[in-house]
Design an enzyme around this catalytic site. Sequence first.
Site, PDB file in Angstrom:
ATOM      1  N   SER A  59      73.684 -72.117 -39.743  1.00 24.65           N
ATOM      2  CA  SER A  59      73.622 -72.978 -39.292  1.00 24.65           C
ATOM      3  C   SER A  59      72.642 -73.296 -38.438  1.00 24.65           C
ATOM      4  CB  SER A  59      75.151 -73.863 -39.207  1.00 24.65           C
ATOM      5  OG  SER A  59      75.882 -74.268 -40.064  1.00 24.65           O
TER       6      SER A  59
HETATM    7  N1  SAH Z   1      79.470 -71.806 -41.940  1.00 29.20           N
HETATM    8  C1  SAH Z   1      77.934 -71.221 -43.059  1.00 29.20           C
HETATM    9  C2  SAH Z   1      77.132 -72.575 -43.036  1.00 29.20           C
HETATM   10  C3  SAH Z   1      77.450 -72.151 -44.645  1.00 29.20           C
HETATM   11  S1  SAH Z   1      76.304 -73.886 -45.394  1.00 29.20           S
HETATM   12  C4  SAH Z   1      77.278 -70.621 -41.894  1.00 29.20           C
HETATM   13  O1  SAH Z   1      77.787 -70.247 -40.564  1.00 29.20           O
HETATM   14  O2  SAH Z   1      76.728 -70.072 -42.521  1.00 29.20           O
HETATM   15  C5  SAH Z   1      78.180 -74.504 -46.111  1.00 29.20           C
HETATM   16  C6  SAH Z   1      78.745 -74.176 -46.848  1.00 29.20           C
HETATM   17  O3  SAH Z   1      79.928 -74.822 -47.819  1.00 29.20           O
HETATM   18  C7  SAH Z   1      78.025 -72.968 -48.593  1.00 29.20           C
HETATM   19  O4  SAH Z   1      77.501 -71.960 -48.193  1.00 29.20           O
HETATM   20  C8  SAH Z   1      78.710 -73.696 -49.311  1.00 29.20           C
HETATM   21  O5  SAH Z   1      78.481 -73.392 -50.394  1.00 29.20           O
HETATM   22  C9  SAH Z   1      79.684 -74.548 -48.784  1.00 29.20           C
HETATM   23  N2  SAH Z   1      81.214 -75.251 -49.870  1.00 29.20           N
HETATM   24  C10 SAH Z   1      79.914 -76.482 -49.758  1.00 29.20           C
HETATM   25  N3  SAH Z   1      80.950 -77.407 -50.394  1.00 29.20           N
HETATM   26  C11 SAH Z   1      82.390 -76.040 -49.995  1.00 29.20           C
HETATM   27  C12 SAH Z   1      83.645 -76.714 -50.702  1.00 29.20           C
HETATM   28  N4  SAH Z   1      84.747 -78.110 -51.190  1.00 29.20           N
HETATM   29  N5  SAH Z   1      84.790 -75.084 -50.714  1.00 29.20           N
HETATM   30  C13 SAH Z   1      84.525 -74.073 -50.369  1.00 29.20           C
HETATM   31  N6  SAH Z   1      82.577 -74.039 -49.817  1.00 29.20           N
HETATM   32  C14 SAH Z   1      81.874 -75.348 -49.391  1.00 29.20           C
END
Ligand code: SAH
Length: 208
Positions: A59
């Site tokens: 993000s």
């Molecule tokens: N907090 C992260 C943002 C990552 S993007 C950072 O600081 O880098 C969002 C992430 O959520 C992705 O890696 C995706 O695979 C994950 N994601 C999406 N749906 C999900 C779910 N139902 N359970 C767990 N992870 C999920």
Amino acid sequence: MLDVKKIRLILELRESGIADSNILSALEKIPREKFIPENFRNQAYDNIALPIGDNQTISQPFVVAKMTQLLEVNSKHKILEIGTGSGYQSAVLSKLVRRVYTIERIKSLLIKAENVFKELKISNIVPKHADGNLGWKEQIPFDRIIITAATPFLSKEIESQIHEGGIIVSPMIKKNKQVIVKYKKTNNVLKSEIYDDVLFVPNLSGTE
Ligand code: SAH
């Protein structure tokens, strides 16, 4: 060079309304370049989201700071994060709370994040490979829940696993756009407030 860019970014975040100095100092302490693939590292302190592989993104620093500020965390809190991704948001939270439980549905991303936590000697993050929408019932209740993937609605499990008085922050899909929503549980009811427009990857069910 990265250090100069980091200081500039912290100032920019302060000017954009991140007033909490604990949050700014957590962002200053965590080396964002460690959570980013090598070819993007020179952009680590640009205020933008970047690709981390598997079609996912780390993000934007402003969004990490803003969601952290909306969570109103303190050093006693036990937090659940859904969507570990690169692990950056978890690492920032780890400097501000007692323990972070974080769930990622893509195994290869979770392994990379775990390696960075080890390298940075962060020991209060507990990662799990699962569908985060099911929550983590062995660890309930949580003081705070942060979701970092966009969803049209919160799951029943997430709604029930937050403590009375607790806060959930998540990007929500509303009429073809995404906004950050803060929910507060009062008398067992979740009341919502809408904040900034954002662009997150989708929240998907199941694991891979
Ligand atoms: N907090 C992260 C943002 C990552 S993007 C950072 O600081 O880098 C969002 C992430 O959520 C992705 O890696 C995706 O695979 C994950 N994601 C999406 N749906 C999900 C779910 N139902 N359970 C767990 N992870 C999920």
